[in-house]
Motif scaffolding. Structure first.
Motif, mmCIF file in Angstrom:
data_model
loop_
_atom_site.group_PDB
_atom_site.id
_atom_site.type_symbol
_atom_site.label_atom_id
_atom_site.label_comp_id
_atom_site.label_asym_id
_atom_site.label_seq_id
_atom_site.Cartn_x
_atom_site.Cartn_y
_atom_site.Cartn_z
ATOM 1 N N VAL A 31 -4.736 99.200 68.173
ATOM 2 C CA VAL A 31 -5.925 99.344 68.713
ATOM 3 C C VAL A 31 -6.825 99.890 68.084
ATOM 4 C CG1 VAL A 31 -6.929 100.511 70.682
ATOM 5 C CG2 VAL A 31 -4.619 99.476 70.869
ATOM 6 N N GLU A 32 -8.276 99.369 67.585
ATOM 7 C CA GLU A 32 -9.417 99.916 66.492
ATOM 8 C C GLU A 32 -10.211 101.033 67.936
ATOM 9 O OE1 GLU A 32 -10.618 97.825 63.317
ATOM 10 O OE2 GLU A 32 -9.199 96.160 64.720
ATOM 11 N N GLU A 33 -10.854 101.767 67.471
ATOM 12 C CA GLU A 33 -11.525 102.722 67.763
ATOM 13 C C GLU A 33 -12.850 102.907 67.520
ATOM 14 O OE1 GLU A 33 -9.534 106.013 69.319
ATOM 15 O OE2 GLU A 33 -8.324 105.226 70.803
ATOM 16 N N GLY A 34 -13.925 102.775 67.126
ATOM 17 C CA GLY A 34 -14.892 103.192 67.376
ATOM 18 C C GLY A 34 -16.043 102.171 66.726
ATOM 19 N N ALA A 35 -17.720 102.514 66.062
ATOM 20 C CA ALA A 35 -18.091 100.894 65.151
ATOM 21 C C ALA A 35 -17.126 101.306 63.350
ATOM 22 C CB ALA A 35 -19.310 101.530 64.835
ATOM 23 N N PRO A 36 -17.729 100.325 63.261
ATOM 24 C CA PRO A 36 -17.162 100.817 61.174
ATOM 25 C C PRO A 36 -17.219 102.129 60.397
ATOM 26 C CG PRO A 36 -17.367 98.382 61.723
ATOM 27 C CD PRO A 36 -18.142 99.247 62.642
ATOM 28 N N GLY A 37 -19.295 102.064 60.228
ATOM 29 C CA GLY A 37 -19.765 103.494 60.175
ATOM 30 C C GLY A 37 -19.687 102.767 58.954
ATOM 31 N N VAL A 38 -19.968 103.937 57.699
ATOM 32 C CA VAL A 38 -19.715 103.454 56.128
ATOM 33 C C VAL A 38 -18.737 102.571 55.992
ATOM 34 C CG1 VAL A 38 -19.068 104.198 53.705
ATOM 35 C CG2 VAL A 38 -20.902 105.806 55.177
ATOM 36 N N SER A 39 -19.193 100.936 55.505
ATOM 37 C CA SER A 39 -18.473 99.734 55.250
ATOM 38 C C SER A 39 -18.311 99.821 54.148
ATOM 39 C CB SER A 39 -19.197 99.020 55.152
ATOM 40 O OG SER A 39 -20.686 98.353 54.844
ATOM 41 N N TRP A 40 -18.318 100.261 52.774
ATOM 42 C CA TRP A 40 -17.480 99.986 51.255
ATOM 43 C C TRP A 40 -18.275 101.581 50.336
ATOM 44 C CZ3 TRP A 40 -15.985 96.319 48.440
ATOM 45 C CH2 TRP A 40 -16.413 96.119 47.362
ATOM 46 N N GLN A 41 -17.237 101.570 49.669
ATOM 47 C CA GLN A 41 -17.468 102.662 48.892
ATOM 48 C C GLN A 41 -16.128 102.483 47.810
ATOM 49 O OE1 GLN A 41 -15.715 105.945 50.729
ATOM 50 N NE2 GLN A 41 -18.090 107.411 50.746
ATOM 51 N N GLN A 42 -17.032 102.446 46.625
ATOM 52 C CA GLN A 42 -15.992 101.933 45.468
ATOM 53 C C GLN A 42 -15.633 102.994 44.019
ATOM 54 O OE1 GLN A 42 -14.465 97.974 43.868
ATOM 55 N NE2 GLN A 42 -16.208 97.926 43.081
ATOM 56 N N ALA A 43 -15.272 103.542 44.077
ATOM 57 C CA ALA A 43 -15.292 104.937 41.815
ATOM 58 C C ALA A 43 -16.144 103.643 41.633
ATOM 59 C CB ALA A 43 -14.687 105.607 42.618
ATOM 60 N N ASP A 44 -16.988 104.950 40.457
ATOM 61 C CA ASP A 44 -17.136 104.173 39.080
ATOM 62 C C ASP A 44 -15.951 105.154 38.546
ATOM 63 O OD1 ASP A 44 -17.732 103.816 36.419
ATOM 64 O OD2 ASP A 44 -19.396 103.146 36.966
ATOM 65 N N ILE A 45 -15.070 104.690 37.710
ATOM 66 C CA ILE A 45 -14.620 106.173 37.275
ATOM 67 C C ILE A 45 -14.222 105.919 35.566
ATOM 68 C CG2 ILE A 45 -12.653 106.355 39.017
ATOM 69 C CD1 ILE A 45 -10.512 104.215 37.134
ATOM 70 N N SER A 46 -15.494 105.573 35.087
ATOM 71 C CA SER A 46 -15.518 105.507 33.447
ATOM 72 C C SER A 46 -15.392 106.376 33.166
ATOM 73 C CB SER A 46 -16.795 104.290 33.133
ATOM 74 O OG SER A 46 -17.912 104.998 33.487
ATOM 75 N N LEU A 47 -16.709 107.402 33.323
ATOM 76 C CA LEU A 47 -16.750 108.932 32.513
ATOM 77 C C LEU A 47 -15.394 109.884 32.898
ATOM 78 C CD1 LEU A 47 -18.492 110.806 31.393
ATOM 79 C CD2 LEU A 47 -19.577 112.075 34.245
ATOM 80 N N ILE A 48 -15.145 109.689 33.475
ATOM 81 C CA ILE A 48 -13.318 110.875 33.234
ATOM 82 C C ILE A 48 -12.317 109.820 32.174
ATOM 83 C CG2 ILE A 48 -11.925 110.395 35.576
ATOM 84 C CD1 ILE A 48 -10.927 112.662 35.526
ATOM 85 N N GLY A 49 -12.585 108.730 32.783
ATOM 86 C CA GLY A 49 -12.148 108.278 31.547
ATOM 87 C C GLY A 49 -12.332 108.289 29.828
ATOM 88 N N GLN A 50 -13.569 108.140 29.756
ATOM 89 C CA GLN A 50 -14.491 108.606 28.621
ATOM 90 C C GLN A 50 -13.940 109.964 28.239
ATOM 91 O OE1 GLN A 50 -18.435 107.929 29.397
ATOM 92 N NE2 GLN A 50 -17.831 105.469 29.411
ATOM 93 N N GLU A 51 -14.118 110.754 28.677
ATOM 94 C CA GLU A 51 -14.151 112.182 28.966
ATOM 95 C C GLU A 51 -12.499 112.745 28.556
ATOM 96 O OE1 GLU A 51 -16.669 115.021 28.294
ATOM 97 O OE2 GLU A 51 -18.320 113.255 28.990
ATOM 98 N N LEU A 52 -11.213 112.569 29.676
ATOM 99 C CA LEU A 52 -10.049 113.074 29.470
ATOM 100 C C LEU A 52 -9.128 112.005 29.651
ATOM 101 C CD1 LEU A 52 -11.299 115.085 32.736
ATOM 102 C CD2 LEU A 52 -10.288 116.298 30.264
#
Length: 292
Positions: A251-272
């Motif tokens: 049973v799904e409740e509510g509208a989707p809201g924010v539909s897309w999120q995806q991280a760019d993690i290149s900076l933490i890879g470069q730094e650490l």
């Protein structure tokens, strides 16, 4: 890492905080856990409610070299979110400034601060934050306080963490809710599953936090923590259904809201040199297994 670090973890009784403390313990790093909801082995501490003198005393006596703020609230009335995600951060920053001025301050922020992005895109640390609701707005306000302290000379880092899953995930998360309902009944009540999220395992997040906490070098003011890969929430729920081996009705409740999120993690890879090690499949399998 010099071997002289003393890490103070606020929110130590929570899903992320407890994992961070366990990793510090495994590494032999001295730490003190502070929690508003749990006692031993942690010390009771409610950042939004306790007197400033009491907080000053705790920090002044321990003299931490690193402060990790893993405290906060994801649900609740607006006033509760403001207290947990803004007022608490302001109180902790002020006490850290006055009693541990040279300590690194690591704020666990949220991808909710960014809001959504175009389908197929990745959000990097330069993305203009556009939170879509009270949680994201209050988390952004807390992060902005930390960034202001950094501009005034403090050693601070904000980690914008994407959707955390893994063993022991609370019922406020997608996987926690689905697993709870699969265990208790064959009826799954969740929000819209037609959203894409970057799901990252709590153990990988803890590794990132500890790497930031113990790094010798000065770090960028904001770092993303995710996997760099978005997955449809419906597919995550489907994998948990398969692991359970039992039918269920959704049973799904509510509208989707924010539909897309995806991280760019290149900076933490470069730094650490950090990158996630635990696959989505392993994380879901371990999550289901730990509840049996």
């Amino acid at each position: 890492m010099t071997g002289t670090e003393r890490v103070m973890v606020f929110g130590a009784g929570g899903f992320l905080g407890a994992r961070i403390c366990a990793l510090l313990d495994d590494r032999g790093v001295e730490y003190r856990g502070m929690s508003r909801s749990r006692g031993e082995p942690y010390r009771l501490c409610d950042l939004a409610e306790m007197h400033s003198y009491a907080l000053d005393t705790q920090i002044g006596m321990y003299k931490p070299t690193v402060i990790v703020n893993a405290a906060g609230a994801t649900l609740g009335a607006p006033a509760e979110l403001v207290r947990a995600n803004v007022i608490a951060v302001e109180a902790l920053l002020a006490s850290a400034r006055d009693n541990a001025g040279h300590a690194r301050f690591v704020q666990l922020g949220s991808a909710a601060e960014y809001g959504g992005g175009p389908h197929g895109s990745s959000q990097d640390e330069r993305t203009d934050p556009q939170p879509a609701g009270p949680y994201g707005t209050t988390k952004l306000a807390g992060s902005e306080l930390v960034l202001r302290a950094q501009r005034n000379g403090a050693d601070t880092v904000v980690l914008r963490i994407f959707d955390v899953i893994g063993p022991g995930a609370p019922e406020t998360t997608l996987t926690g809710r689905v697993i709870r309902d699969l265990r208790a009944r064959q009826l799954i009540e969740v929000g819209s599953l037609d959203v894409w999220r970057d799901f990252v395992d709590v153990r990988d997040v803890a590794e990132a936090v500890v790497a930031v906490a113990l790094a010798d070098a000065k770090l960028p003011s904001v770092l993303n923590v995710g996997t760099g890969r978005a997955t449809l929430a419906r597919d995550v729920a489907g994998q948990l259904f398969e692991l359970s081996g039992q039918p269920a009705r959704i049973v799904e409740e509510g509208a989707p809201g924010v539909s897309w999120q995806q991280a760019d993690i290149s900076l933490i890879g470069q730094e650490l040199g950090w990158s996630p090690k635990i696959s989505l499949e392993q994380s879901l399998g371990d999550s289901w297994g730990c509840t049996k």
